[in-house]
Design a protein around this motif. Sequence first.
Motif, PDB file in Angstrom:
ATOM      1  N   LEU A  67      -8.058  12.649   6.949  1.00  0.00           N
ATOM      2  CA  LEU A  67      -6.966  12.106   7.767  1.00  0.00           C
ATOM      3  C   LEU A  67      -5.652  12.509   7.114  1.00  0.00           C
ATOM      4  O   LEU A  67      -5.585  12.720   5.903  1.00  0.00           O
ATOM      5  CB  LEU A  67      -7.052  10.580   7.830  1.00  0.00           C
ATOM      6  N   SER A  68      -4.611  12.605   7.901  1.00  0.00           N
ATOM      7  CA  SER A  68      -3.296  12.822   7.316  1.00  0.00           C
ATOM      8  C   SER A  68      -2.840  11.536   6.646  1.00  0.00           C
ATOM      9  O   SER A  68      -3.409  10.457   6.889  1.00  0.00           O
ATOM     10  CB  SER A  68      -2.293  13.238   8.387  1.00  0.00           C
ATOM     11  N   GLY A  69      -1.838  11.638   5.801  1.00  0.00           N
ATOM     12  CA  GLY A  69      -1.306  10.435   5.171  1.00  0.00           C
ATOM     13  C   GLY A  69      -0.830   9.422   6.184  1.00  0.00           C
ATOM     14  O   GLY A  69      -1.055   8.216   6.030  1.00  0.00           O
ATOM     15  N   GLU A  70      -0.182   9.907   7.262  1.00  0.00           N
ATOM     16  CA  GLU A  70       0.313   8.993   8.306  1.00  0.00           C
ATOM     17  C   GLU A  70      -0.831   8.278   9.015  1.00  0.00           C
ATOM     18  O   GLU A  70      -0.773   7.069   9.264  1.00  0.00           O
ATOM     19  CB  GLU A  70       1.150   9.779   9.330  1.00  0.00           C
ATOM     20  N   PHE A 104       0.861  -1.181   0.000  1.00  0.00           N
ATOM     21  CA  PHE A 104       0.000   0.000   0.000  1.00  0.00           C
ATOM     22  C   PHE A 104       0.900   1.235   0.000  1.00  0.00           C
ATOM     23  O   PHE A 104       1.719   1.406   0.913  1.00  0.00           O
ATOM     24  CB  PHE A 104      -0.924   0.026   1.217  1.00  0.00           C
ATOM     25  N   LEU A 105       0.746   2.070  -1.002  1.00  0.00           N
ATOM     26  CA  LEU A 105       1.509   3.304  -1.106  1.00  0.00           C
ATOM     27  C   LEU A 105       0.530   4.477  -1.020  1.00  0.00           C
ATOM     28  O   LEU A 105      -0.449   4.535  -1.772  1.00  0.00           O
ATOM     29  CB  LEU A 105       2.275   3.364  -2.428  1.00  0.00           C
ATOM     30  N   VAL A 106       0.787   5.396  -0.092  1.00  0.00           N
ATOM     31  CA  VAL A 106      -0.128   6.512   0.162  1.00  0.00           C
ATOM     32  C   VAL A 106       0.620   7.826  -0.047  1.00  0.00           C
ATOM     33  O   VAL A 106       1.721   8.004   0.489  1.00  0.00           O
ATOM     34  CB  VAL A 106      -0.695   6.453   1.596  1.00  0.00           C
ATOM     35  N   ALA A 107       0.014   8.726  -0.821  1.00  0.00           N
ATOM     36  CA  ALA A 107       0.616  10.045  -1.052  1.00  0.00           C
ATOM     37  C   ALA A 107      -0.362  11.133  -0.627  1.00  0.00           C
ATOM     38  O   ALA A 107      -1.545  11.076  -0.956  1.00  0.00           O
ATOM     39  CB  ALA A 107       0.978  10.218  -2.520  1.00  0.00           C
ATOM     40  N   GLN A 108       0.153  12.093   0.150  1.00  0.00           N
ATOM     41  CA  GLN A 108      -0.660  13.264   0.510  1.00  0.00           C
ATOM     42  C   GLN A 108      -0.234  14.400  -0.403  1.00  0.00           C
ATOM     43  O   GLN A 108       0.847  14.966  -0.265  1.00  0.00           O
ATOM     44  CB  GLN A 108      -0.447  13.634   1.986  1.00  0.00           C
TER      45      GLN A 108
END
Length: 393
Positions: free
Chosen positions: A379-382, A326-330
């Motif tokens: 939500l924040s990316g973290e 899972f890769l998440v970018a803000q």
Amino acid sequence: MKEQLFYLDPYIKEFTATIEKHEQTTDGKWYIVLDQTAFYPTGGGQPHDEGFIENEFVVDVQQVDGEIRHYLNHNLQLKEKQVKASINWERRFDHMQQHAGQHILSAAFTELFGFETVSFHLGKSILTIDLAVAEISSQQVSAAEERANQMILHNHKIDTKWLSLDEAESYPLRKQPSVLDQVRLVIIPNIDYNPCGGTHPKTTGEVRAIKILGWEQQKGNVRMQFICGNRVITQLAQKHEVMTKLTELVNAPEQEVCKAVRRLLESEKNLEKKLEQTEEKLLTYEAREWLENGSAIRKIFINRPLKELQKLAKLLVSFSSEVNVFLVAQNNNQIQIVGAKGKESTVEVKKIFTEMLPLINGKGGGSEFFVQGGGEAILSGEEFLEKIKNFNS
């Protein structure tokens, strides 16, 4: 109206008149009707004149119910009914040049090839005529342009006559009149006889020049784009300025500019290809480094393009059949997610992705092995990634 001065003398720039009507339309526009006017109303493919009545700007001129209405920016505050008016001569003369130029070019196409002009539009920067022909060659276009400029150079007289329909039809008309009573015939002797309500100069020489800019097929006809008169000079100056700057930028003489630009474009393509190859190598190195720490990969990024996340996920599953990622970018106010898994992984990536999206009002989709989507940074990316880590699949 007693007199339409634009027909008596299209060179009239200033005049006085008496107000016959001063009213407001239902949508709040003020207009004036005068007993005589030099303002040409929109019609016959030619736009309206602009100018001033006293100190108020005339924004539009239309013929409505047999009267010529001069629409103003504001209500005209006057005690006297007699007013002074002036037209924007630069705009008027431009329209005269363009309209006469259209007659000349249409006559050239008719004379040389029998191509009939079926429509005409006078725009702010270019003119168009639609010719009743399915195809046209560049040789025909060049020949018509040359013939039209010969007509201009010979400085033929341009005359107008008001005739009955029977009288008008005794002339070799280029097109049939659209009216049944009085016909206004614009005549270039032995060249063009055309029923027309527009304004024109006294001679073809005042048109100065005609330049065809291009053409295209349009609903079974050919639409010809061209300019006349001062527009030729203006556009030549603009194009010359652009060409001068280009010669400086590519460091080549005018005749070699196209070759120089092609070389630059080819060089740019080669550089882009090399850059893509370098980026691919860096992403490959990055993906392999992650795999050294296990098959469950969870990463958070700030302002990283979604395209890179997609490439990284695809590289990871190509390197390992057991990986799940899972890769998440803000990115600004958005959260973007890419999820993937190898063929032997038992982690239900799509289920996790689907149940997590509502937390960010997100949208997305995909297959059992690859998903992508995004939503609001509620939500924040973290925080979002932490919830994925804690998700009980």
